[in-house]
Each structure stands twice: as C-alpha cells, then as structure tokens.
Design a protein around this motif. Structure first.
Motif, short mmCIF file in Angstrom:
data_model
loop_
_atom_site.label_atom_id
_atom_site.label_comp_id
_atom_site.label_asym_id
_atom_site.label_seq_id
_atom_site.Cartn_x
_atom_site.Cartn_y
_atom_site.Cartn_z
N PHE A 149 0.80 -1.22 0.00
CA PHE A 149 0.00 0.00 0.00
C PHE A 149 0.84 1.28 0.00
O PHE A 149 0.29 2.38 -0.07
CB PHE A 149 -0.94 0.00 1.20
N TYR A 150 2.17 1.14 0.08
CA TYR A 150 3.02 2.32 0.17
C TYR A 150 3.92 2.46 -1.05
O TYR A 150 5.01 3.02 -0.98
CB TYR A 150 3.86 2.25 1.47
N ARG A 151 3.43 1.99 -2.16
CA ARG A 151 4.18 2.10 -3.40
C ARG A 151 4.46 3.57 -3.73
O ARG A 151 3.55 4.40 -3.78
CB ARG A 151 3.40 1.44 -4.55
N GLY A 152 5.75 3.89 -3.94
CA GLY A 152 6.14 5.24 -4.31
C GLY A 152 6.11 6.24 -3.17
O GLY A 152 6.30 7.44 -3.41
N GLN A 153 5.93 5.80 -1.94
CA GLN A 153 5.84 6.71 -0.80
C GLN A 153 7.08 6.61 0.09
O GLN A 153 7.87 5.68 -0.03
CB GLN A 153 4.58 6.39 0.02
N GLU A 154 7.22 7.59 0.98
CA GLU A 154 8.32 7.59 1.93
C GLU A 154 7.82 7.07 3.27
O GLU A 154 6.80 7.55 3.79
CB GLU A 154 8.90 9.01 2.09
N ILE A 155 8.52 6.09 3.82
CA ILE A 155 8.07 5.44 5.04
C ILE A 155 9.24 5.25 6.00
O ILE A 155 10.40 5.47 5.64
CB ILE A 155 7.42 4.07 4.74
N ALA A 156 8.92 4.83 7.23
CA ALA A 156 9.95 4.62 8.25
C ALA A 156 9.79 3.24 8.87
O ALA A 156 8.68 2.71 8.97
CB ALA A 156 9.84 5.69 9.34
N VAL A 157 10.92 2.67 9.28
CA VAL A 157 10.94 1.40 10.01
C VAL A 157 11.67 1.66 11.32
O VAL A 157 12.74 2.27 11.33
CB VAL A 157 11.66 0.29 9.22
N VAL A 178 13.06 4.58 2.41
CA VAL A 178 12.82 3.91 3.69
C VAL A 178 13.84 4.42 4.69
O VAL A 178 15.05 4.27 4.48
CB VAL A 178 12.94 2.38 3.55
N THR A 179 13.37 5.02 5.76
CA THR A 179 14.27 5.50 6.81
C THR A 179 14.21 4.53 7.99
O THR A 179 13.14 4.28 8.55
CB THR A 179 13.87 6.91 7.30
N LEU A 180 15.36 3.97 8.33
CA LEU A 180 15.46 3.07 9.46
C LEU A 180 15.82 3.88 10.70
O LEU A 180 16.87 4.53 10.75
CB LEU A 180 16.52 2.00 9.20
N ARG A 196 23.71 -5.60 2.90
CA ARG A 196 22.66 -5.45 1.90
C ARG A 196 21.87 -4.18 2.13
O ARG A 196 21.51 -3.46 1.19
CB ARG A 196 21.71 -6.65 1.94
N LEU A 197 21.59 -3.90 3.41
CA LEU A 197 20.82 -2.71 3.75
C LEU A 197 21.55 -1.43 3.34
O LEU A 197 20.99 -0.57 2.66
CB LEU A 197 20.55 -2.69 5.25
N PHE A 198 22.82 -1.33 3.74
CA PHE A 198 23.57 -0.11 3.48
C PHE A 198 23.89 0.07 1.99
O PHE A 198 24.18 1.19 1.55
CB PHE A 198 24.85 -0.09 4.31
N ALA A 199 23.84 -1.02 1.23
CA ALA A 199 24.10 -0.93 -0.21
C ALA A 199 22.87 -0.50 -1.00
O ALA A 199 22.98 -0.17 -2.18
CB ALA A 199 24.60 -2.28 -0.74
N ASN A 200 21.73 -0.48 -0.34
CA ASN A 200 20.49 -0.12 -1.04
C ASN A 200 20.31 1.40 -1.05
O ASN A 200 20.22 2.02 0.02
CB ASN A 200 19.29 -0.79 -0.36
N PRO A 201 20.23 2.02 -2.22
CA PRO A 201 20.14 3.48 -2.29
C PRO A 201 18.84 4.05 -1.73
O PRO A 201 18.77 5.26 -1.45
CB PRO A 201 20.27 3.76 -3.79
N VAL A 203 17.55 3.23 1.11
CA VAL A 203 17.56 3.18 2.58
C VAL A 203 18.35 4.35 3.16
O VAL A 203 19.47 4.64 2.74
CB VAL A 203 18.15 1.85 3.07
N HIS A 204 17.76 5.00 4.14
CA HIS A 204 18.42 6.05 4.92
C HIS A 204 18.33 5.67 6.39
O HIS A 204 17.47 4.87 6.78
CB HIS A 204 17.74 7.40 4.66
N THR A 205 19.20 6.21 7.21
CA THR A 205 19.20 5.86 8.63
C THR A 205 19.08 7.09 9.50
O THR A 205 19.59 8.17 9.17
CB THR A 205 20.49 5.11 9.01
N ALA A 206 18.40 6.91 10.63
CA ALA A 206 18.32 7.95 11.66
C ALA A 206 18.88 7.32 12.93
O ALA A 206 18.19 6.64 13.68
CB ALA A 206 16.88 8.39 11.86
N TRP A 207 20.20 7.54 13.14
CA TRP A 207 20.90 6.91 14.26
C TRP A 207 20.60 7.64 15.58
O TRP A 207 20.27 8.83 15.59
CB TRP A 207 22.40 6.92 14.03
#
Length: 325
Positions: A149-157, A178-180, A196-201, A203-207
């Motif tokens: 349901f989130y095709r083309g949208q910005e989401i967070a995990v 996708v922001t982790l 794999r995660l960090f190689a995916n363009p 994916v972004h992270t919020a440490w």
C-alpha cells in the motif's frame, strides 16, 4: 457460578489458525470448543486492508475476514467461548491422571482429551498513544502484509535487529524511500544483512533516535510524519512519512504454559518436524505461536488445518475408530 465442562477437543485462540482448526474439526463432527482469548479475531482485527488472502479479488478488511472465519466455524458446530485461559494443566503430573485442564478468567474450567494451541504472538509496540490512535492508519507491524500500500511513498521502520532490517529491505520493493530509525549508532542484525541494507540506495538511517510521537489523523489520511528525538543531543526533528512500521519483535503468547511445553529461546512452541505436535501427546500448536519466520494469515491457516488433521487422528486412534477428516 463457575462451571466445569469436558469436551474431546478444545482450541485456544481465534485467529486464522484457530478458526481453520475449528472448521476442519467441526466438519469431522468433533464439535470442538474454541476459547477466543484476549483478542478475538487475533492480529487481523487491527489490520485494515488484507490484499493477499486467496479468494478475495478486491481484498477484504481484516475484521471482516475474521468474522467470516468465525461464522464458518460456527456453521460446522464449533462452540465459541468468549473467555481467556489463565491456567493450563497439560502434563500428567499437573493433571493428576485426568484430562487436560484449562481454567479461565471467569472461573469456568474446561477439560479435554486433545488441545490445539493457536494463541498467536503479539507484536511489541513503542507504547505511544499516537501509535494506538494510528494503528491500521499508517502504523503497522507487518511489512509483508501492508508494504504494497506504500508504493512510491516515503516510510519509516523502527528497530535495529534482523526483523527491522528484513522489513526495511522488503519495503524498498515498494517505497521510494525507507528511513530506518534506531536508538543506537549500530545495528544488531547479521552483518551480511547490514551490508545489503547499506548498499540499497533507497535506505536512509536515523541513528541514536527514538520516536517521540507519530503524527497524523485517522480521519485525514492517517500518518503524516514522526517526531524524532536524538538521544545524544536532545534535538528533535520532524520526518515526513506516510507509513511507520514497528519492527522491534514479537512475543509468542505462551506464558500460561510455563515449562510444560518445549519452547525455543524466544518462547515459541517447538513442534516436531513436518507436524504440529508438541512434546506432549494430544497437544498441538498452530500459527504464530510456533512460527516466528512467516507470520502470515495464510500460513497460520495452513498449520491450523494440519493441527486439526493430527488432533482428529489422535482422538480416533485413542478411541479405536477410523479418522473421518
């Protein structure tokens, strides 16, 4: 006044596994009793669109799907009890030579010769009021259920273990970003998964960040963002997203069984290979209570069918009759 009732078969839990087991055993004229538990209908009652359950071309609402399963179980003679088991005496020592004994919150006691445990697993949540308010409106604990349901949208995990990384990677198949979000500056997930995660363009992270509040309105499109707080600096920021996936794990609902049944290190019931049988004769486990890998409605229903077949055969072997399923 509390009562005591005996039945040849009792099913604990009212999700897809429990209701499927009830349908199959009901069709075998076993007249099962199903005790619904704390959350009648299971996790699907807090899911809006279910688009991946076979037979519903246009999809179906989670609560409606469970109502249909319940009605079908009733159709085949299942007696459904709205109660919660608070004590289970399963072993020969606890039963003192008698049948399996289940004591409910109401004080009523149910005894049986065979038991199907389908009590499921509960997602761990953050404990925010906004999380509860927006549950099913952009807040989810199942990427494979709701990611489409989130095709083309910005989401967070939210999370930092294997589950969070798996969900984040899966969601990149649909989302544009996708922001982790993780409260530490490193992940607990396996190294190969992190690579794999960090190689995916996508994916972004919020440490070093925690979710203070999930923003949005159920009546106005659902989730619109999250307010993050950096636990090192104390600074806050708004991250605009339309979906938030909580991936901090699940807890199998097995506490009432204590050490009577074999469990893994996370508390999931262990079943024999190619079977739903537990370590105790006549006791079977189906659905998320024994499945920490797939956790889907359709796989839960499949194991509910397996448990029904095995329980029916057990009862008829015990009585010397031929199985009827």
């Amino acid at each position: 006044m509390a009562t005591e009732t005996h039945n040849s078969l009792i099913i604990l839990g009212s999700g897809p596994a429990g209701y499927t087991a009830a349908i199959y055993t009901g069709r075998a004229n076993l007249n099962p009793i199903l005790i619904q538990g704390m959350q009648p209908g299971g996790q699907l009652t807090v899911t809006t669109e279910v688009d991946n359950f076979p037979g519903f071309e246009e999809g179906i609402q989670g609560p409606e799907l469970m109502q249909k399963m319940e009605a079908q179980a009733r159709r085949f003679g299942t007696q459904i009890i709205s109660d919660l088991v608070v004590q289970a005496d399963l072993t020969a020592e606890r039963r003192q030579g008698g049948p399996i004994r289940l004591t409910c919150d109401s004080g009523d006691v149910y005894t049986c010769d065979a038991l199907i445990i389908a009590t499921g697993a509960s997602a761990r949540w953050l404990g925010l009021e906004s999380e509860k308010k927006l549950g099913g409106y952009g807040v989810s604990a199942c990427a494979t259920c709701d990611g489409f349901f989130y095709r083309g949208q910005e989401i967070a995990v939210v999370g930092g273990g294997d589950t969070a990384v798996e969900e984040a990677l899966f969601l990149t198949n649909f989302a544009s970003k996708v922001t982790l979000i993780h409260r530490r500056d490193s992940l607990r997930a396996e190294k190969v998964m992190q690579e794999r995660l960090f190689a995916n363009p996508k994916v972004h992270t919020a440490w070093n960040s925690v979710v203070e509040e999930i923003l949005g309105d159920p009546k106005a499109g659902g989730v619109s963002g999250v307010r993050l707080k950096n636990i090192k600096t104390g600074e806050t920021e708004i991250l605009k997203v339309t979906g938030v996936f909580i991936a901090i794990g699940h807890n199998p609902n097995t506490a009432i069984f204590g050490d009577q049944l074999d469990k893994d290190e996370q508390g999931y019931l262990i079943t024999k290979a190619n079977s739903t049988a537990t370590n105790l004769p006549g006791v079977y486990a189906a659905g998320d209570v024994q499945d920490k890998t797939f956790r889907q409605a359709i796989t839960a229903a499949g194991t509910g069918c397996m448990a029904a077949l095995e329980a029916e055969r057990y009862l008829h072997e015990k009585s010397g009759e031929a199985a009827r399923i």
